[in-house]
Design an enzyme around this catalytic site. Structure first.
Site, mmCIF file in Angstrom:
data_model
loop_
_atom_site.group_PDB
_atom_site.id
_atom_site.type_symbol
_atom_site.label_atom_id
_atom_site.label_comp_id
_atom_site.label_asym_id
_atom_site.label_seq_id
_atom_site.Cartn_x
_atom_site.Cartn_y
_atom_site.Cartn_z
ATOM 1 N N HIS A 30 17.388 -36.471 -6.691
ATOM 2 C CA HIS A 30 16.587 -36.841 -5.522
ATOM 3 C C HIS A 30 15.149 -36.352 -5.658
ATOM 4 O O HIS A 30 14.534 -35.919 -4.681
ATOM 5 C CB HIS A 30 17.230 -36.292 -4.250
ATOM 6 C CG HIS A 30 18.591 -36.855 -3.989
ATOM 7 N ND1 HIS A 30 18.790 -38.048 -3.334
ATOM 8 C CD2 HIS A 30 19.829 -36.395 -4.325
ATOM 9 C CE1 HIS A 30 20.087 -38.309 -3.260
ATOM 10 N NE2 HIS A 30 20.743 -37.314 -3.850
ATOM 11 N N GLU A 90 7.901 -14.591 -10.582
ATOM 12 C CA GLU A 90 7.338 -13.298 -10.200
ATOM 13 C C GLU A 90 6.685 -12.576 -11.372
ATOM 14 O O GLU A 90 5.605 -12.006 -11.220
ATOM 15 C CB GLU A 90 8.436 -12.398 -9.621
ATOM 16 C CG GLU A 90 8.855 -12.745 -8.213
ATOM 17 C CD GLU A 90 9.945 -11.822 -7.712
ATOM 18 O OE1 GLU A 90 9.852 -11.407 -6.551
ATOM 19 O OE2 GLU A 90 10.888 -11.529 -8.470
ATOM 20 N N CYS A 150 0.831 -1.203 0.000
ATOM 21 C CA CYS A 150 0.000 0.000 0.000
ATOM 22 C C CYS A 150 0.868 1.257 0.000
ATOM 23 O O CYS A 150 1.907 1.304 0.648
ATOM 24 C CB CYS A 150 -0.961 0.053 1.177
ATOM 25 S SG CYS A 150 -2.101 -1.335 1.280
ATOM 26 N N LYS A 193 12.685 -14.927 -10.173
ATOM 27 C CA LYS A 193 12.378 -13.861 -11.127
ATOM 28 C C LYS A 193 11.362 -14.322 -12.163
ATOM 29 O O LYS A 193 10.448 -13.594 -12.537
ATOM 30 C CB LYS A 193 13.657 -13.388 -11.838
ATOM 31 C CG LYS A 193 14.537 -12.503 -11.003
ATOM 32 C CD LYS A 193 13.878 -11.178 -10.732
ATOM 33 C CE LYS A 193 14.233 -10.629 -9.380
ATOM 34 N NZ LYS A 193 13.827 -11.343 -8.209
ATOM 35 N N LYS A 234 5.974 -4.205 -3.706
ATOM 36 C CA LYS A 234 7.421 -4.037 -3.562
ATOM 37 C C LYS A 234 7.887 -4.186 -2.116
ATOM 38 O O LYS A 234 8.863 -4.863 -1.838
ATOM 39 C CB LYS A 234 7.823 -2.658 -4.096
ATOM 40 C CG LYS A 234 9.314 -2.412 -4.114
ATOM 41 C CD LYS A 234 10.003 -3.310 -5.121
ATOM 42 C CE LYS A 234 11.474 -3.022 -5.249
ATOM 43 N NZ LYS A 234 12.114 -3.967 -6.159
ATOM 44 N N GLU A 281 17.510 -17.497 -7.440
ATOM 45 C CA GLU A 281 17.094 -16.150 -7.814
ATOM 46 C C GLU A 281 16.523 -16.127 -9.227
ATOM 47 O O GLU A 281 15.527 -15.444 -9.503
ATOM 48 C CB GLU A 281 18.273 -15.180 -7.682
ATOM 49 C CG GLU A 281 17.992 -13.752 -8.122
ATOM 50 C CD GLU A 281 16.897 -13.056 -7.332
ATOM 51 O OE1 GLU A 281 16.461 -11.992 -7.779
ATOM 52 O OE2 GLU A 281 16.455 -13.582 -6.291
ATOM 53 N N ASN A 309 -1.974 1.802 5.747
ATOM 54 C CA ASN A 309 -1.099 0.731 5.284
ATOM 55 C C ASN A 309 -0.785 -0.127 6.498
ATOM 56 O O ASN A 309 -0.263 0.368 7.487
ATOM 57 C CB ASN A 309 0.192 1.314 4.687
ATOM 58 C CG ASN A 309 1.216 0.249 4.346
ATOM 59 O OD1 ASN A 309 0.883 -0.921 4.181
ATOM 60 N ND2 ASN A 309 2.479 0.660 4.243
ATOM 61 N N GLY A 310 -1.105 -1.424 6.435
ATOM 62 C CA GLY A 310 -0.825 -2.295 7.566
ATOM 63 C C GLY A 310 -2.000 -3.194 7.883
ATOM 64 O O GLY A 310 -2.924 -3.354 7.082
ATOM 65 N N TRP A 321 -2.686 -2.658 -1.754
ATOM 66 C CA TRP A 321 -2.408 -4.091 -1.880
ATOM 67 C C TRP A 321 -3.286 -4.759 -0.848
ATOM 68 O O TRP A 321 -3.111 -4.564 0.352
ATOM 69 C CB TRP A 321 -0.928 -4.377 -1.623
ATOM 70 C CG TRP A 321 -0.531 -5.795 -1.907
ATOM 71 C CD1 TRP A 321 -0.112 -6.309 -3.099
ATOM 72 C CD2 TRP A 321 -0.503 -6.884 -0.975
ATOM 73 N NE1 TRP A 321 0.169 -7.644 -2.973
ATOM 74 C CE2 TRP A 321 -0.065 -8.024 -1.678
ATOM 75 C CE3 TRP A 321 -0.817 -7.017 0.378
ATOM 76 C CZ2 TRP A 321 0.082 -9.282 -1.080
ATOM 77 C CZ3 TRP A 321 -0.689 -8.260 0.986
ATOM 78 C CH2 TRP A 321 -0.237 -9.369 0.252
ATOM 79 N N ARG A 338 3.976 -0.165 -4.726
ATOM 80 C CA ARG A 338 3.678 -0.700 -3.394
ATOM 81 C C ARG A 338 2.338 -1.423 -3.344
ATOM 82 O O ARG A 338 2.010 -2.061 -2.339
ATOM 83 C CB ARG A 338 3.676 0.434 -2.366
ATOM 84 C CG ARG A 338 4.983 1.176 -2.255
ATOM 85 C CD ARG A 338 4.881 2.276 -1.215
ATOM 86 N NE ARG A 338 4.691 1.725 0.113
ATOM 87 C CZ ARG A 338 5.682 1.421 0.958
ATOM 88 N NH1 ARG A 338 6.943 1.624 0.604
ATOM 89 N NH2 ARG A 338 5.414 0.919 2.148
#
Length: 614
Positions: free
Chosen positions: A510, A494, A2, A491, A609, A487, A99-100, A73, A27
């Site tokens: 395995h 995402e 947010c 990516k 973000k 990583e 926000n929260g 968000w 955000r």
């Protein structure tokens, strides 16, 4: 999570709020809204992105010199017009953005319903503004005092901004666990925002609110900051160095592509003034302050989430390989809940791009309570982690707007490499010749990354076209290349929404090898010479199952080139530095696949973000 922006002053608020929301959209982008105070208090909000809000408002009345805005968000309540912020109080006198998460909102809601309050949304935020209204009207309190009383009784994380139709001369903001900064503009002009990006165009003078602090700013130019316990504070004004140009795309199609191509410059910025290969030194001021304690630590614990966790994993290899200090890498989200053993001889290194990650902050507070030295590696100046830690270092990557982190990863790895080398040298665990070789290779990295970006772009684009329709991908690596494989897989997930997993190459046998067939691209990072023969064997195992192999290799490699379906070459460097090169083509590969699949690269679905809630 947010984004909040607010303005009070002599200018029209609406253009400032909209531009601010566009800068904060990374955000959260489930919905957006603004509240504007003129003769009346008008609230406009809409599901979708900020542009959807702009189209919805159209020619409606946007006059007013006071206003608050929000881009969401979703946490409590699905993304829709009703749950979008801002939210009215029951009497439509107050409006809030938040926000929260208010964890005890349900208890408060039921108590308010017994008093006759009714709610239109599913959000905890609407409950909070009704609670403020109840206290304000029942006890005849000022807005700031009603906010203070309410926040003393809520449990959770918040950054809030509230305005009152009956008092259009002030804005009240408060924070706990979620960031909020106050911008000090011209006379009688103030801004509030989740970070400095909406503010920098108008002022570079900011006040960083700390947890459980409330700020009341007025159009007469006054500002009062106090704690929730009603202790008045003297606010400290800081000068921010952020430049407006850093917040623009600069001719690139997406922020992510711009940030990938910024990496040569940002790696150089991270090293500038901190090391000299010619003179043979590394000096990190935060490290220097506590060098003896860190160098003699019994154990270093790195806590992080997401991409920062992968950077920390590279750090584990670096610290143990070069400095010979035991390192544990922990997910911050799990660390605090498993009652970890932490002592005064431990050092906890917190990794976070934003410096606001809720899980990481909570882990740090616990470690600090148990006597460990805590060290921050963050990007955002003035962030919560940077203020909480005993010491730390900024990575100087500049604003990272794309939700999928790229330059922050290489900045964090660069910083950790310098730390590991400095500690290795202090502890006498590294040969002088090797130490100087590593310093020289580090100084060459910006040029090598720039060269790499130019050389592999078209190759990566071609490979992306070939594999963009795959449903699953496997990323493999050994040693220093294993975190890079993780990583790369992250990516791809995402931004392209393709399922991908990163594995140590030896672990393929395995379980994951059962998935390999002609439809499964396997990306193998083959740049570590210490396990080269083993990597070759892993590739042969993939090919025996008809898997398609895309290999990241060092220039001049011929053996793997003959085995793989596609190869991408990186410049040669010493093994501990290979992650800073091998990750670049994986970033580009994810980017081009996402673009070809028509995905929103900078604002992928369901992501935000800065994760400021647990």
């Amino acid at each position: 999570m947010c984004g909040i922006v607010a303005y009070i002053g002599k200018k029209e608020a609406y253009p400032i709020l909209i531009k601010g929301l566009q800068r904060l959209e990374y955000r959260g982008y489930d919905s957006a809204g603004v509240a504007l105070m003129n003769a009346d208090l008008n609230v406009y909000k809409k599901k979708g992105k900020v542009n959807d809000l702009i189209n919805f408002i159209g020619e409606k009345d946007t006059a007013g010199h006071v206003g608050i805005g929000h881009t969401r968000w979703a946490t409590h309540g699905k993304p829709d017009d009703i749950n979008a912020h801002p939210h009215y109080s029951g009497n439509h006198r107050l409006v809030i953005v938040h926000n929260g998460i208010i964890e005890n909102y349900d208890i408060i809601k039921k108590a308010l319903e017994r008093k006759g309050h009714t709610f239109t949304s599913q959000t905890d935020t609407e409950v909070l503004v009704h609670f403020i209204e109840e206290l304000q009207t029942h006890f005849f309190l000022s807005l700031e005092e009603a906010v203070r009383k309410a926040l003393s009784r809520v449990i959770g994380a918040y950054a809030i901004v509230v305005i009152d139709k009956n008092d259009p001369t002030k804005i009240v903001g408060a924070r706990k666990g979620s960031p909020l900064v106050v911008g000090v503009g011209e006379e009688g002009e103030f801004f509030m925002a989740s970070d400095a990006s909406p503010i920098v165009e108008y002022t570079k003078r900011v006040i960083y609110l700390n947890d459980e602090e409330i700020a009341c700013v007025s159009s007469d130019g006054s500002i009062v900051v106090k704690t929730i316990q009603n202790q008045e504070l003297t606010p400290m004004v800081h000068e921010i160095e952020l430049e407006i140009e850093m917040l623009e795309k600069g001719g690139y199609d997406h922020f992510m592509l711009k940030e990938i191509h910024e990496q040569p410059t940002r790696i150089a910025d991270c090293m500038r003034g901190r090391m000299s290969a010619e003179e043979g030194w590394i000096k990190l001021s935060g490290l220097e302050e506590h060098l003896s304690r860190i160098a003699n630590a019994e154990r270093i614990i790195m806590v992080a989430c997401g991409t920062s966790w992968h950077a920390a994993l590279v750090g584990e290899y670096l610290f143990e390989d070069l400095a010979r200090i035991p390192v544990e890498v922990e997910y911050a989200s799990e660390f605090r809940y498993r009652n970890p053993i932490i002592g005064e001889k431990d050092v906890v290194i917190a990794m976070s791009q934003s410096g606001e990650t809720a899980d990481t902050l909570a882990a740090l507070e616990m470690a600090k309570d148990r006597g460990a030295l805590i060290y921050g590696v963050v990007n955002v100046v003035g962030s919560s982690i940077s203020r909480l830690t005993d010491a730390g270092s900024y990575i100087h990557a500049g604003p990272e707007i794309g939700v999928a982190s790229t330059k922050a990863f290489t900045g964090q790895v660069t910083l950790l490499t310098m730390m590991a080398l400095a500690l290795a040298n202090t502890r006498g665990k590294i040969k002088t010749s090797y130490y100087h070789q590593l310093l020289s290779e580090m100084e060459a990295l910006p040029h090598k990354v720039e060269q790499l970006l130019q050389e592999v772009d078209q190759v990566v684009k071609y490979i992306a076209e070939e594999i963009k329709d795959a449903q699953n991908m496997l990323y493999l690596g050994r040693g220093y290349s294993f975190p890079v494989a993780l990583e790369g897989a992250l990516k791809l997930k995402e931004i392209s929404y393709i399922h991908a997993e990163g594995y140590p190459a030896a672990e393929m046998k395995h379980g994951p090898i059962a998935l390999i067939d002609e439809n499964m691209p396997v990306i193998v990072v083959c740049t570590n010479k210490s396990a080269y023969e083993k990597i070759v064997s892993n590739i042969q195992e993939v090919k025996a199952r008809k898997g398609m192999v895309i290999a990241i290799v060092t220039k001049g490699d011929t053996t793997i080139k003959e085995l793989a379906d596609y190869t991408i070459e990186i410049p040669e460097t010493v093994e501990p530095l290979t992650p800073l090169l091998s990750v670049i083509p994986l970033q580009l590969l994810s980017y081009y696949i996402a673009v070809m699949r028509g995905c929103d690269v900078d604002q992928p679905r369901n992501l935000a973000k800065s994760v400021t809630v647990e």
